[in-house]
Enzyme design. Sequence first.
Site, PDB file in Angstrom:
ATOM      1  N   GLU A   1     -42.165   4.464   6.203  1.00 17.24           N
ATOM      2  CA  GLU A   1     -41.989   3.393   7.197  1.00 17.24           C
ATOM      3  C   GLU A   1     -41.489   4.050   8.470  1.00 17.24           C
ATOM      4  O   GLU A   1     -40.349   4.533   8.517  1.00 17.24           O
ATOM      5  CB  GLU A   1     -40.977   2.360   6.692  1.00 17.24           C
ATOM      6  CG  GLU A   1     -41.464   1.549   5.512  1.00 17.24           C
ATOM      7  CD  GLU A   1     -42.726   0.763   5.812  1.00 17.24           C
ATOM      8  OE1 GLU A   1     -43.027   0.532   7.002  1.00 17.24           O
ATOM      9  OE2 GLU A   1     -43.435   0.401   4.868  1.00 17.24           O
TER      10      GLU A   1
ATOM     11  N   GLU B   1     -42.063   5.985  21.696  1.00 16.95           N
ATOM     12  CA  GLU B   1     -40.979   5.114  21.242  1.00 16.95           C
ATOM     13  C   GLU B   1     -39.669   5.536  21.920  1.00 16.95           C
ATOM     14  O   GLU B   1     -39.269   6.701  21.832  1.00 16.95           O
ATOM     15  CB  GLU B   1     -40.820   5.227  19.720  1.00 16.95           C
ATOM     16  CG  GLU B   1     -39.829   4.226  19.161  1.00 16.95           C
ATOM     17  CD  GLU B   1     -39.596   4.389  17.663  1.00 16.95           C
ATOM     18  OE1 GLU B   1     -39.475   5.532  17.192  1.00 16.95           O
ATOM     19  OE2 GLU B   1     -39.513   3.358  16.964  1.00 16.95           O
TER      20      GLU B   1
ATOM     21  N   CYS C   1     -36.819  -1.063  14.781  1.00 21.43           N
ATOM     22  CA  CYS C   1     -38.203  -0.571  14.826  1.00 21.43           C
ATOM     23  C   CYS C   1     -39.167  -1.682  15.226  1.00 21.43           C
ATOM     24  O   CYS C   1     -40.256  -1.417  15.715  1.00 21.43           O
ATOM     25  CB  CYS C   1     -38.590   0.001  13.468  1.00 21.43           C
ATOM     26  SG  CYS C   1     -38.336  -1.178  12.131  1.00 21.43           S
TER      27      CYS C   1
ATOM     28  N   LYS D   1     -30.311   9.133   0.142  1.00 17.55           N
ATOM     29  CA  LYS D   1     -29.556   9.713   1.251  1.00 17.55           C
ATOM     30  C   LYS D   1     -29.606   8.774   2.462  1.00 17.55           C
ATOM     31  O   LYS D   1     -30.673   8.541   3.021  1.00 17.55           O
ATOM     32  CB  LYS D   1     -30.149  11.075   1.661  1.00 17.55           C
ATOM     33  CG  LYS D   1     -29.207  11.839   2.594  1.00 17.55           C
ATOM     34  CD  LYS D   1     -29.864  13.003   3.283  1.00 17.55           C
ATOM     35  CE  LYS D   1     -30.548  12.621   4.556  1.00 17.55           C
ATOM     36  NZ  LYS D   1     -29.668  12.029   5.593  1.00 17.55           N
TER      37      LYS D   1
HETATM   38  P1  NAD Z   1     -35.051  10.203  11.456  1.00 22.65           P
HETATM   39  O1  NAD Z   1     -36.466  10.388  11.074  1.00 22.65           O
HETATM   40  O2  NAD Z   1     -34.424  11.168  12.377  1.00 22.65           O
HETATM   41  O3  NAD Z   1     -34.107  10.171  10.164  1.00 22.65           O
HETATM   42  C1  NAD Z   1     -34.305   9.257   9.106  1.00 22.65           C
HETATM   43  C2  NAD Z   1     -33.699   9.831   7.843  1.00 22.65           C
HETATM   44  O4  NAD Z   1     -34.442  10.987   7.475  1.00 22.65           O
HETATM   45  C3  NAD Z   1     -32.246  10.288   7.986  1.00 22.65           C
HETATM   46  O5  NAD Z   1     -31.560   9.993   6.799  1.00 22.65           O
HETATM   47  C4  NAD Z   1     -32.387  11.785   8.182  1.00 22.65           C
HETATM   48  O6  NAD Z   1     -31.253  12.513   7.791  1.00 22.65           O
HETATM   49  C5  NAD Z   1     -33.567  12.081   7.274  1.00 22.65           C
HETATM   50  N1  NAD Z   1     -34.317  13.312   7.568  1.00 22.65           N
HETATM   51  C6  NAD Z   1     -34.455  13.944   8.757  1.00 22.65           C
HETATM   52  N2  NAD Z   1     -35.212  15.049   8.594  1.00 22.65           N
HETATM   53  C7  NAD Z   1     -35.575  15.102   7.294  1.00 22.65           C
HETATM   54  C8  NAD Z   1     -36.364  15.995   6.516  1.00 22.65           C
HETATM   55  N3  NAD Z   1     -36.936  17.069   7.041  1.00 22.65           N
HETATM   56  N4  NAD Z   1     -36.527  15.741   5.208  1.00 22.65           N
HETATM   57  C9  NAD Z   1     -35.976  14.642   4.648  1.00 22.65           C
HETATM   58  N5  NAD Z   1     -35.206  13.766   5.323  1.00 22.65           N
HETATM   59  C10 NAD Z   1     -35.013  13.992   6.643  1.00 22.65           C
HETATM   60  O7  NAD Z   1     -34.969   8.716  12.022  1.00 22.65           O
HETATM   61  P2  NAD Z   1     -33.707   8.020  12.659  1.00 22.65           P
HETATM   62  O8  NAD Z   1     -33.505   8.598  14.021  1.00 22.65           O
HETATM   63  O9  NAD Z   1     -32.593   8.002  11.685  1.00 22.65           O
HETATM   64  O10 NAD Z   1     -34.237   6.515  12.790  1.00 22.65           O
HETATM   65  C11 NAD Z   1     -34.936   6.031  13.872  1.00 22.65           C
HETATM   66  C12 NAD Z   1     -36.414   5.948  13.566  1.00 22.65           C
HETATM   67  O11 NAD Z   1     -36.630   5.159  12.406  1.00 22.65           O
HETATM   68  C13 NAD Z   1     -37.204   5.262  14.663  1.00 22.65           C
HETATM   69  O12 NAD Z   1     -38.395   5.972  14.878  1.00 22.65           O
HETATM   70  C14 NAD Z   1     -37.517   3.897  14.082  1.00 22.65           C
HETATM   71  O13 NAD Z   1     -38.662   3.265  14.595  1.00 22.65           O
HETATM   72  C15 NAD Z   1     -37.689   4.233  12.650  1.00 22.65           C
HETATM   73  N6  NAD Z   1     -37.514   3.051  11.805  1.00 22.65           N
HETATM   74  C16 NAD Z   1     -38.618   2.531  11.177  1.00 22.65           C
HETATM   75  C17 NAD Z   1     -38.480   1.393  10.409  1.00 22.65           C
HETATM   76  C18 NAD Z   1     -39.659   0.788   9.689  1.00 22.65           C
HETATM   77  O14 NAD Z   1     -39.435  -0.034   8.818  1.00 22.65           O
HETATM   78  N7  NAD Z   1     -40.888   1.157  10.022  1.00 22.65           N
HETATM   79  C19 NAD Z   1     -37.224   0.792  10.257  1.00 22.65           C
HETATM   80  C20 NAD Z   1     -36.142   1.352  10.920  1.00 22.65           C
HETATM   81  C21 NAD Z   1     -36.292   2.490  11.681  1.00 22.65           C
END
Ligand code: NAD
Length: 476
Positions: free
Chosen positions: A244, A380, A278, A169
């Site tokens: 991650e 963050e 990130c 997803k």
């Molecule tokens: P998010 O956690 O809101 O969403 C990430 C994904 O998870 C989306 O596809 C979302 O639909 C899904 N999701 C949300 N709730 C869920 C649940 N309860 N169960 C399963 N899936 C669920 O994050 P975002 O806002 O899309 O991305 C930004 C964040 O990602 C920032 O905190 C950033 O630091 C982090 N990030 C980390 C890395 C890394 O490699 N460590 C890389 C890129 C982004």
Amino acid sequence: MNYINGELIEPRAKSFLENINPAEGKPYSLVPDSDAEDIQLATEAAQRAFDGWSAMPVEKRSATLQKIADLIDRDLDQLALAESTDQGKPVKLAKAVDIPRASANMRFFATGAIHFASEAHITGHEAINYTTHTPVGVVGCISPWNLPLYLFTWKIAPALAAGCTVVAKPSELTPMTAFLFSKLCIEAGLPKGVLNIVHGVGPKAGQAIVEHPDIVAISFTGGTVTGKKIATTAAPMFKKLSLELGGKNPNIVFADCDFEQALHTSIQSSFSNQGEICLCGSRIFVERTIYDRFVKEFVSRTAKLTVGDPHDEQTKIGALVSEAHMHKVLSYVELARQEGGKVLTGGRQVKIDGRCTNGYFVEPTVITGLGHMCRTNQEEIFGPVVTIMPFDTEDEVINYANSTGYGLSATIWTENLKRAHRVAAQLKSGIIWVNCWLFRDLRTPFGGMKQSGVGREGGWEALRFFTEAKNVCIKI
Ligand code: NAD
């Protein structure tokens, strides 16, 4: 459309969400609002495909994945435009970084799997142990919006290369490149059901993936709060988990650095992709003897960065991903002011003339005058906002750098080799860059310490994650 069992199909409930172009602030397509029924269909398709895909000679699996990489290269322009339209980043950046990296991910794991070896251990003169790694089964891959196709492929490529079948997803905010990718999978002849891409929101479609009893491993990239929720569901089900998560990365500039190089790269590590990476260095610590000079130069160059239409070649800072995210970023600038910070440049929404007049643009922002423990420096923000703070000693800056709950990456600028090693050893981050930033060798383990994640991706670590080790011990 979802990509399930090799076909592009609508969600069962025929429910859709609007997909907003953040540079224009208006919808430009619809995205399936899938639910547990769609995840069930996808999981069944992945289960049916598992025996064939996992038993297929690895060279043949590899060839199919490399074909997909070729098609990504062929469609570079179209994919870069889609990535930019979904996410707001400059098309030029998507073309130079995101899409080439997506094809590199596919190629890296496709070829890596061919060289993935089993191990044997001779135990004295008494026994031989051999260890095999077999694909773990149907796995779930969930990715965020900031580097859409880049991170989507970073998860699914090792899973597919290892012989797993996948229910994936992408973020509901940036679904278009994953949709185009599903068409490329069909064109490349990926057997049906091997990869299933289900679109929708996290609490519904994402949660259904995490909860599904037949999905045995979850590879997730996203926010720390979401990661915690996923772990709460998946850990009691004994699923393999790779998380991650977020970062609040320190960028440490010692007085003996190559000043121009440190300055130039620090601008990139602060504001690339609107600060929505990130790995961006959002807390800059500068040794006091060069602090004033660094701040002056940094602010002057930041103020010259062009905020504008992502289609424009001159644009350095595009739109933030959504209106809600723009307000979140601006609220942190307000918080910084309340905490006593001084906004030296930026801090406001930008109005762009023409087609982008309703877009979500924010000026690159530099803040000084804050202590390392305030909320602005602990939480963050994930936008084009950095703080700069002075330090006097090595011990002091190591303490500042390690003071947050995060531990994803860190950067050190120094020409002193001993200092570089000494400081790197003490920083609690999964990746340390010395005199560079975002330089990646895909063979190295990637991931965060503390609340930035659990598990490591990249190289053998990623292929191992999607396999189960079995040891056979033979007495001789
Ligand atoms: P998010 O956690 O809101 O969403 C990430 C994904 O998870 C989306 O596809 C979302 O639909 C899904 N999701 C949300 N709730 C869920 C649940 N309860 N169960 C399963 N899936 C669920 O994050 P975002 O806002 O899309 O991305 C930004 C964040 O990602 C920032 O905190 C950033 O630091 C982090 N990030 C980390 C890395 C890394 O490699 N460590 C890389 C890129 C982004």
